[in-house]
Design an enzyme around this catalytic site. Sequence first.
Site, short mmCIF file in Angstrom:
data_model
loop_
_atom_site.label_atom_id
_atom_site.label_comp_id
_atom_site.label_asym_id
_atom_site.label_seq_id
_atom_site.Cartn_x
_atom_site.Cartn_y
_atom_site.Cartn_z
N ILE A 32 9.25 4.76 0.59
CA ILE A 32 9.60 3.43 1.10
C ILE A 32 8.76 2.36 0.40
CG2 ILE A 32 9.54 1.97 3.16
CD1 ILE A 32 10.20 4.54 4.80
N GLY A 33 7.48 2.66 0.19
CA GLY A 33 6.58 1.69 -0.45
C GLY A 33 7.05 1.32 -1.84
N THR A 85 3.45 4.28 -4.58
CA THR A 85 3.85 4.99 -5.80
C THR A 85 5.12 5.80 -5.58
OG1 THR A 85 2.41 6.86 -5.24
CG2 THR A 85 1.47 5.16 -6.66
N SER A 105 7.29 2.54 12.82
CA SER A 105 8.35 3.56 12.86
C SER A 105 9.04 3.49 14.21
CB SER A 105 7.73 4.95 12.69
OG SER A 105 8.67 5.96 13.01
N THR A 125 0.84 -1.21 0.00
CA THR A 125 0.00 0.00 0.00
C THR A 125 0.88 1.26 0.00
OG1 THR A 125 -0.17 0.17 2.42
CG2 THR A 125 -1.80 -1.23 1.30
N TYR A 181 1.05 11.13 15.44
CA TYR A 181 1.74 10.18 14.56
C TYR A 181 2.31 9.04 15.40
CZ TYR A 181 5.36 8.36 11.38
OH TYR A 181 6.18 7.54 10.61
P1 NAD Z 1 5.83 9.04 1.31
O1 NAD Z 1 5.02 10.21 1.74
O2 NAD Z 1 7.16 9.31 0.69
O3 NAD Z 1 5.00 8.08 0.34
C1 NAD Z 1 3.67 7.81 0.66
C2 NAD Z 1 3.01 6.99 -0.43
O4 NAD Z 1 1.68 6.79 0.04
C3 NAD Z 1 2.89 7.66 -1.77
O5 NAD Z 1 2.96 6.66 -2.76
C4 NAD Z 1 1.47 8.27 -1.73
O6 NAD Z 1 0.89 8.40 -3.01
C5 NAD Z 1 0.76 7.21 -0.97
N1 NAD Z 1 -0.45 7.67 -0.26
C6 NAD Z 1 -0.56 8.75 0.55
N2 NAD Z 1 -1.82 8.83 1.04
C7 NAD Z 1 -2.51 7.76 0.52
C8 NAD Z 1 -3.82 7.26 0.66
N3 NAD Z 1 -4.72 7.88 1.42
N4 NAD Z 1 -4.17 6.10 0.00
C9 NAD Z 1 -3.26 5.43 -0.76
N5 NAD Z 1 -1.98 5.87 -0.92
C10 NAD Z 1 -1.62 7.02 -0.32
O7 NAD Z 1 5.95 8.11 2.62
P2 NAD Z 1 7.23 7.41 3.28
O8 NAD Z 1 8.05 8.43 3.97
O9 NAD Z 1 7.86 6.51 2.26
O10 NAD Z 1 6.55 6.53 4.43
C11 NAD Z 1 6.07 5.22 4.19
C12 NAD Z 1 5.81 4.56 5.53
O11 NAD Z 1 7.01 4.51 6.29
C13 NAD Z 1 4.79 5.29 6.41
O12 NAD Z 1 3.97 4.37 7.07
C14 NAD Z 1 5.65 6.05 7.40
O13 NAD Z 1 4.99 6.30 8.61
C15 NAD Z 1 6.79 5.06 7.58
N6 NAD Z 1 8.02 5.68 8.07
C16 NAD Z 1 8.64 6.67 7.35
C17 NAD Z 1 9.79 7.25 7.84
C18 NAD Z 1 10.53 8.33 7.07
O14 NAD Z 1 11.42 8.97 7.66
N7 NAD Z 1 10.25 8.55 5.80
C19 NAD Z 1 10.31 6.84 9.07
C20 NAD Z 1 9.65 5.84 9.78
C21 NAD Z 1 8.49 5.27 9.26
#
Ligand code: NAD
Length: 264
Positions: A19-20, A16, A141, A13, A154
Amino acid sequence: MDLQLSGKRALVTGSTAGIGFAIALELAREGALVTVNGRTPEGVAAAVARLRKEVPQAEVGGVAADLSTAYGAEALLRQCPATDILVNNLGIFDPVPFEQIPDSEWLRFFEVNVMSGVRLARHYLPAMKAADWGRIVFISSESGINPPAEMVHYGMTKAAQLSVSRGLAQTTAGTGVTVNAVLPGPTRSEGAAAFFGKLAAEQGVSFEEAERRFFAEARPTSLLKRFIEPAEVAALVTYVCSPRSAATNGAALRVDGGVVPTMC
Ligand code: NAD
């Protein structure tokens, strides 16, 4: 190590970007049949095209659905009714002082970060148990065990994911299904990079200087002293998705650059 993922169906999920996307890419490289998800058809199509370019032999599809609502989850499940591997990666963050977080934001964060994964797990888990194999991974996280003062809401959702993950793992006893949580630390995803880029511009410093300050002042316990790369998180997640990780169940696995200063 052969991760034995060839032919396994995997849904990631919020994949796009960030991390995903890195997780989807690594799973595709390992031969999994990957479904990516984002909110818009355009974003999903672009991610699918990027994956096909990176891994020409990959079998990749995508579903556009906003998983922040039950309706969005139902739409996704109609198009992707079965999977062997579910990675609940979708998550949002927003630094806001506690006093300024209204009820609506607490509830929105719970819907997006917790309920998106709960709804999908509720659908897929029974079939995984019936098939005696499956993997569910919640991307939590370090904030789940190290609550951030600058976004308490968060941290609450990331802690909730740990509880849900462990609770679901308890229900898998004696089956070939595992449910685990992975806890990244500060990671240079598109979302985080955009946030720090804005912060650096506001402070009138380069991204590198903002990064140095962040690890000196806000995350002094980091052993890595730099942002984690999304691919570094994806490597651990891909292993957890593999049949090779059968003995890892109900775990909270850190890929946090050592920022949480405890031994386990
Ligand atoms: P990001 O914001 O870079 O990417 C988010 C992705 O989610 C995008 O593909 C976006 O299109 C999609 N998205 C957003 N809202 C949506 C919705 N309502 N329905 C479907 N898709 C949706 O995020 P990230 O930083 O890669 O974080 C990914 C995960 O990792 C999250 O759960 C975040 O809490 C966790 N995380 C991130 C970090 C960090 O520092 N980046 C640290 C710890 C944990």
